[in-house]
Design an enzyme around this catalytic site. Structure first.
Site, short mmCIF file in Angstrom:
data_model
loop_
_atom_site.label_atom_id
_atom_site.label_comp_id
_atom_site.label_asym_id
_atom_site.label_seq_id
_atom_site.Cartn_x
_atom_site.Cartn_y
_atom_site.Cartn_z
CG HIS A 153 1.90 1.66 1.08
ND1 HIS A 153 2.13 1.10 -0.16
CD2 HIS A 153 1.29 2.85 0.84
CE1 HIS A 153 1.68 1.91 -1.10
NE2 HIS A 153 1.17 2.99 -0.52
CB CYS A 161 1.31 6.50 0.08
SG CYS A 161 -0.43 6.36 0.57
#
Length: 405
Positions: A335, A353
């Site tokens: 992201h 992440c």
């Protein structure tokens, strides 16, 4: 020299010679069909002939009239004996016709659609005998009522184009006992063009996946038929409905994120398209190594650490991000992270992440599709669990093919 008369000759032949002569004659008669005349009753009919019909005309139903537990997808039909059907009609309890057809030159009849569970049907069959006799027979029967019904969900769905890492996943519903695995596998028909060899692997009693040894080849077309309706899957379970899907494998898109170099290489069909500076999981929350598979995408997504047990007062977060791509059920995403641009390419600061700039994240988001591959290496974390998302490629092929059913 005097010629011998027939009677004189007979008197000169010994009994043994007469017996031998008689036997030779019998053999000759049998070979020639003697004693029956040309085309007599003892001759075997030629291959193209048809034996004459004997006996009165009759109609035989399958299942027999009065059956109370017929399979809705079993052998359902009728045969005309010494007769030819002129009309056969099946109706359900509401009087609606069931699709059916005559066959074998009117000597057979069969149903052309699945029947319902626990339903009663009536068949009215009319036929004409070999001598012109008119015959009408009726049959009533009821199909079986399953003790339990299971619905099979599947991923991917019909019409989807997916990446080379996408496994074929099947889920048997929780509102029924688990099926017998061997029977369940036989009801799942998978064909590919070009042909690909693959195997099933059960993650638990209700979830089974199918994949090849290596990533799929781009352009492969997959046809999946879940043929469970009317099938006894064991443990008193029958399939609620069949499923069908045609799926295509798209371009090979592989992202290789290196937690040591803080770079992610993006290749499409083997060609390097971009090298992106990234930041992976910090030492206290490291990313998982191994082969991840893209599961779904969100143009915006609320990242909430409390969903996996990290409270806000414990250093957790609740942050909305852009261009989020899920790659595990454990909470790993690719992201946009504009707040960590200074760290990207230098150090790992995320909670597991893969962080990118907004521009790079948008480019990756637009490129990726479900089933594309993200390989993570050199992270301080452990290996991605095979059951976490689509961690199928974490299972060695020798273990996968040995089966756990």
């Amino acid at each position: 020299m005097e010629l011998l008369s027939r009677s004189s000759w007979g008197s000169m032949v010994s009994p043994r010679q007469r017996l031998r002569t008689t036997l030779l004659c019998l053999v000759a008669l049998l070979v020639a069909g003697c004693g029956t005349g040309a085309g007599g009753e003892g001759r075997t009919p030629t291959s193209g002939s048809e034996p004459s019909s004997t006996g009165p005309p009759a109609i035989e139903f399958t299942p027999k009239s009065g059956a109370s537990s017929a399979s809705p997808v079993g052998d359902i039909g009728a045969r005309a004996k010494n007769a030819t059907f002129t009309e056969v009609v099946m109706t359900n309890a509401a009087g609606e016709k069931v699709e059916s057809s005559l066959e074998d030159n009117g000597r057979g009849w069969s149903v052309q659609e699945p029947l319902g569970y626990g339903k009663t049907y009536e068949v009215v069959a009319k036929a004409t005998g070999a001598n012109g006799e008119k015959l009408t027979e009726r049959s009533r029967f009821t199909t079986l009522t399953p003790e339990n019904l299971t619905y099979v969900s599947m991923n991917p769905l019909d019409g989807q184009t997916v990446g080379v890492g996408q496994p074929l996943a099947f889920y048997f519903s929780e509102d029924a006992p688990a099926p017998v695995k061997e029977r369940a596998e036989k009801a799942l028909d998978i064909s590919t063009d070009p042909k690909v060899d693959g195997e099933f692997y059960w993650f638990d009693d209700r979830e089974v996946h199918w994949r090849p040894k290596e990533y799929w080849e781009p352009g492969t077309e997959i046809t999946v038929d879940v043929n469970v309706y009317g099938k006894n899957l064991g443990n008193g379970v029958y399939g609620e409905s069949d499923r069908h899907a045609t799926v295509k494998i798209g371009d090979e898109v592989i992202l290789r994120a290196d937690a040591a170099s803080h770079r992610m290489k993006v290749t499409v069909n083997g060609e390097l398209k971009r090298t992106i500076p990234v930041s992976l999981g910090r030492p206290s929350y490291p990313s998982h190594n191994g082969t991840h598979v893209v599961m779904r995408k969100h143009d915006t997504y609320m990242m909430d650490s409390t969903t996996y047990g990290l409270g806000l007062d414990e250093g957790g977060y609740r942050t909305e991000v852009e261009w989020a791509v899920r790659i595990s059920n454990g909470g790993e995403f690719l992201h946009a992270a504009p707040w960590s641009v200074g760290d990207q390419g230098e150090r790992n600061v995320s909670h597991g992440c893969i962080n990118m700039s907004t521009a790079d994240a948008k480019w990756v988001y637009d490129l990726l599709k479900k089933g594309d591959v993200v390989e993570v290496t050199n992270s301080k974390g452990g290996e991605l669990a095979s059951w976490d998302g689509f961690g199928d490629w974490q299972v060695p092929w020798s273990e996968w093919t040995s089966g756990n059913s």
